[in-house]
Design a protein around this motif. Structure first.
Motif, PDB file in Angstrom:
ATOM      1  N   UNK A   1       4.840  34.513 -15.921  1.00  0.00           N
ATOM      2  CA  UNK A   1       5.128  33.194 -15.324  1.00  0.00           C
ATOM      3  C   UNK A   1       5.474  32.181 -16.417  1.00  0.00           C
ATOM      4  N   UNK A   2       5.406  32.624 -17.660  1.00  0.00           N
ATOM      5  CA  UNK A   2       5.787  31.733 -18.769  1.00  0.00           C
ATOM      6  C   UNK A   2       4.637  31.510 -19.746  1.00  0.00           C
ATOM      7  N   UNK A   3       4.953  30.873 -20.862  1.00  0.00           N
ATOM      8  CA  UNK A   3       3.957  30.599 -21.899  1.00  0.00           C
ATOM      9  C   UNK A   3       3.547  29.108 -21.836  1.00  0.00           C
ATOM     10  N   UNK A   4       2.289  28.874 -22.283  1.00  0.00           N
ATOM     11  CA  UNK A   4       1.793  27.482 -22.299  1.00  0.00           C
ATOM     12  C   UNK A   4       2.059  26.886 -23.694  1.00  0.00           C
ATOM     13  N   UNK A   5       3.378  26.586 -23.945  1.00  0.00           N
ATOM     14  CA  UNK A   5       3.757  26.121 -25.295  1.00  0.00           C
ATOM     15  C   UNK A   5       3.118  24.769 -25.634  1.00  0.00           C
ATOM     16  N   UNK A   6       2.860  23.959 -24.605  1.00  0.00           N
ATOM     17  CA  UNK A   6       2.351  22.593 -24.874  1.00  0.00           C
ATOM     18  C   UNK A   6       0.828  22.531 -24.772  1.00  0.00           C
ATOM     19  N   UNK A   7       0.170  23.724 -24.829  1.00  0.00           N
ATOM     20  CA  UNK A   7      -1.287  23.757 -24.608  1.00  0.00           C
ATOM     21  C   UNK A   7      -2.053  22.758 -25.473  1.00  0.00           C
ATOM     22  N   UNK A   8      -1.761  22.784 -26.799  1.00  0.00           N
ATOM     23  CA  UNK A   8      -2.524  21.938 -27.719  1.00  0.00           C
ATOM     24  C   UNK A   8      -2.284  20.457 -27.447  1.00  0.00           C
ATOM     25  N   UNK A   9      -0.994  20.132 -27.150  1.00  0.00           N
ATOM     26  CA  UNK A   9      -0.652  18.728 -26.983  1.00  0.00           C
ATOM     27  C   UNK A   9      -1.133  18.171 -25.653  1.00  0.00           C
ATOM     28  N   UNK A  10      -1.222  19.039 -24.626  1.00  0.00           N
ATOM     29  CA  UNK A  10      -1.577  18.553 -23.296  1.00  0.00           C
ATOM     30  C   UNK A  10      -3.049  18.153 -23.251  1.00  0.00           C
ATOM     31  N   UNK A  11      -3.309  16.956 -22.731  1.00  0.00           N
ATOM     32  CA  UNK A  11      -4.703  16.477 -22.756  1.00  0.00           C
ATOM     33  C   UNK A  11      -5.506  16.984 -21.568  1.00  0.00           C
ATOM     34  N   UNK A  12      -4.903  16.990 -20.372  1.00  0.00           N
ATOM     35  CA  UNK A  12      -5.733  17.409 -19.235  1.00  0.00           C
ATOM     36  C   UNK A  12      -5.664  18.916 -18.992  1.00  0.00           C
ATOM     37  N   UNK A  13      -4.806  19.595 -19.751  1.00  0.00           N
ATOM     38  CA  UNK A  13      -4.692  21.063 -19.697  1.00  0.00           C
ATOM     39  C   UNK A  13      -4.415  21.565 -18.277  1.00  0.00           C
ATOM     40  N   UNK A  14      -3.676  20.735 -17.542  1.00  0.00           N
ATOM     41  CA  UNK A  14      -3.259  21.199 -16.215  1.00  0.00           C
ATOM     42  C   UNK A  14      -1.751  21.413 -16.260  1.00  0.00           C
ATOM     43  N   UNK A  15      -1.341  22.615 -15.889  1.00  0.00           N
ATOM     44  CA  UNK A  15       0.076  22.977 -16.019  1.00  0.00           C
ATOM     45  C   UNK A  15       0.624  23.345 -14.644  1.00  0.00           C
ATOM     46  N   UNK A  16       1.801  22.828 -14.374  1.00  0.00           N
ATOM     47  CA  UNK A  16       2.462  23.154 -13.111  1.00  0.00           C
ATOM     48  C   UNK A  16       3.507  24.253 -13.392  1.00  0.00           C
TER      49      UNK A  16
END
Lengths: 260, 176
Positions: free
Chosen positions: A209-224
């Protein structure tokens, strides 16, 4: 006040003699200011005493000229305009006005700087308010998603490589999208990235379904993430940057099956 | 000229105004001093000192505290008393006598030619003992009402009424 009685009392004779107390002197002074008869009477008494005391002078007449030269007058205090002392005071005036002007300019500068600062801070504050409005809208959308009864929630439990990890998937089948709450995952090591998989169990078929490339930068760690698969389970693996074609099962962090 | 204006000008160190005040009061100042030091040779010098002192302390005079004349006589008495305490005075006691102002005025040869001079001599000659003491203490020696009452063993109120009566007789004679 009965003026005649006051005059007849003899207080004015003692007043001229200087034989009264300070308070009584004050009273008589006020009476003199108020009643012309009292003033006239005091002057008459003074005149009589003046003549009587003068009669006790037994030597030859005096002349004012004998003391005139010994009287210090104000005149010597007048300083000619062209004396250097005067120039000094003149310079002092200029120095004072220069100091004042400098202070004034400094103050105006300070004021302008402060005003600039206020404008900047206001812009910053407005930005922050806008941001918080955006965040609020996002949060409200999330709450909406979580409360929707048509949304399937899938808890992903920690696996062997990282037992304390966890995550949660909210799957909205109407919009074919999942919301992944990945707050329970550790920061990925450098050069690695989390990859999300949709799994079919029988036989085991993973679809990325894809990679969480912005994991570190994302503050609420919620990905759509969009997901059009008939998923039976979701898993998250740690993969080299860029992601892999198939999951590295040794690096499976979390896994959870969709309960039907 | 208005006396209050003269005094105001004097306080602003106006020599012309002071000259008028001097001419008005210098004889009284000298009379007061003469009655205390009883030595004709030093009266003029002390009188001059008094007027210079008054000039230098002009700002300390306030009409609220009393008459200018009263203030000036006070300075005169103090200067005269200071002199009686000095060495110079103690060394030259030859002229000391216990004359009252009445004796000085009665035997003052300079008076005969002056306005009211003869009248004043007659007045002091006829003056009763009480009036002599009251005038001597209050006006020449500068006693307060209380001090005079103690000295003469008279009630405070009596000092007041007596001075009124005694000065009343004087005014009648002088026509003021």
């Amino acid at each position: 006040m009965d003026i005649n009685k006051y005059i007849a009392s003899g207080i004015l004779e003692l007043y001229v003699a200087g034989a009264l107390s300070e308070k009584e002197n004050q009273e008589v002074f006020e009476a003199i200011q108020k009643y012309p008869e009292v003033k006239k009477e005091v002057e008459a008494i003074e005149n009589a005493i003046m003549q009587l005391t003068a009669a006790a002078k037994t030597d030859a007449p005096y002349s004012f000229q004998d003391i005139k030269s010994q009287l210090k007058t104000k005149t010597p205090k007048v300083i000619p305009i062209n004396k250097p002392r005067n120039n000094w005071t003149q310079y002092m005036g200029w120095v004072a006005s220069l100091v004042l002007a400098t202070c004034l300019i400094y103050t105006i500068n300070q004021k302008n700087t402060l005003e600039d600062k206020i404008v900047k801070e206001r812009i910053q504050l407005e930005g922050m308010i806008n941001d918080s409005y955006d965040n609020l809208a996002k949060a409200e959308k999330l709450i909406e998603v979580f409360r929707d009864k048509d949304i399937i929630s899938v808890p992903l439990a920690g696996q062997q490589v990282s037992p304390t990890s966890y995550a949660k998937v909210y799957w909205d089948k109407k919009t074919n999208s999942i919301y992944l709450d990945a707050k329970g995952l550790p920061e990925p090591p450098k050069g690695k990235v989390y990859q999300v998989w949709s799994l079919k169990l029988d036989p085991l078929t993973p679809t990325s379904l894809g990679t969480l490339d912005t994991f570190t930068a994302d503050t609420n760690k919620i990905f759509t993430i969009s997901n059009a698969n008939e998923s039976e389970a979701f898993g998250i693996t740690l993969e080299p940057a860029g992601g892999s074609k198939s999951p590295t099962l040794e690096q499976l962090y979390t896994l959870g099956a969709v309960s039907s | 000229m208005d006396q209050e204006l003269l005094i105001l000008q004097f306080q602003q160190k106006d020599v012309k105004a002071y000259e008028q005040l001097y001419n008005m009061y210098c004889d009284s100042v000298a009379g007061i001093i003469n009655n205390i030091v009883k030595n004709n040779d030093v009266v003029e010098e002390i009188t001059q000192d008094v007027f210079i002192k008054a000039w230098n302390n002009a700002e300390s005079y306030s009409a609220k505290k009393g008459r200018f004349f009263t203030w000036l006589l006070n300075i005169a008495r103090n200067a005269a008393i200071d002199y009686t305490r000095s060495k110079k005075f103690k060394q030259s006691k030859q002229n000391l006598n216990s004359d009252f102002f009445v004796d000085i005025i009665a035997s003052n040869d300079n008076l005969d030619s002056k306005t009211n001079g003869i009248g004043l001599k007659e007045f002091v000659n006829k003056l009763g003992d009480t009036c002599k003491s009251v005038i001597e203490l209050l006006y020449f020696k500068g006693f307060t009402q209380k001090e005079a009452s103690e000295e003469l063993k008279m009630p405070l109120g009596t000092i007041k009424t007596r001075s009124r009566t005694c000065i009343g007789d004087l005014r009648l004679m002088l026509g003021v």
